[in-house]
Design a protein around this motif. Structure first.
Motif: not given
Length: 139
Positions: A57-68, A103-107, A122-124
């Motif tokens: 849900e929106l209130d638990k979404a952060f941090p937002l991940p995406i592949a670089v 940015i970190r190596y993760s997934g 990347a995490y925001y």
């Protein structure tokens, strides 16, 4: 190997519909090896969009991940690249140029047949550059 299923594609479409409804725009789904959508206004491409599923849900979404690699591919389009995170109860979006994160190596836990489960990510955290729109009982 592609891991998107019908439920994932339905979540993507619901998110892009919500996004373009904010300015009465349109969209076209792009090819399997491209980013997700081109966004139109008055029949002119005004943006390219990548939609990432965020099974929270929106209130638990952060941090937002995406592949670089997705950020680079989207940014290479040059025309107002936008990322949308499709959550259970709404969307969170930002222009790529406004993102600030780490940015970190993760997934995720590696899956058989996948080469991109562990990669540069990347995490925001939440900040004023994100727009949040809740779904209102639309299905």
């Amino acid at each position: 190997m592609r891991f998107e299923n019908k439920k994932d594609l339905d979540r993507e479409e619901r998110a892009i519909i919500k996004f373009v409804s904010t300015f009465k725009g349109g969209y076209n789904k792009l090819g399997d090896n491209d980013i997700d959508f081109e966004v139109l206004h008055n029949d002119k491409v005004i943006s390219y969009v990548e939609v990432k599923g965020r099974l929270r849900e929106l209130d638990k979404a952060f941090p937002l991940p995406i592949a670089v690699r997705k950020l680079v591919k989207l940014s290479d389009k040059r025309v107002n690249p936008v990322i949308i995170w499709a959550c259970e109860d709404g969307i969170i979006y930002s222009k790529v140029k406004d993102l600030e994160g780490t940015i970190r190596y993760s997934g995720r836990k590696p899956r058989a047949g996948s080469t991109n489960d562990l990669e540069l990510m990347a995490y925001y955290n939440n900040n004023n550059n994100f727009k949040i729109i809740k779904y209102k009982n639309e299905l």
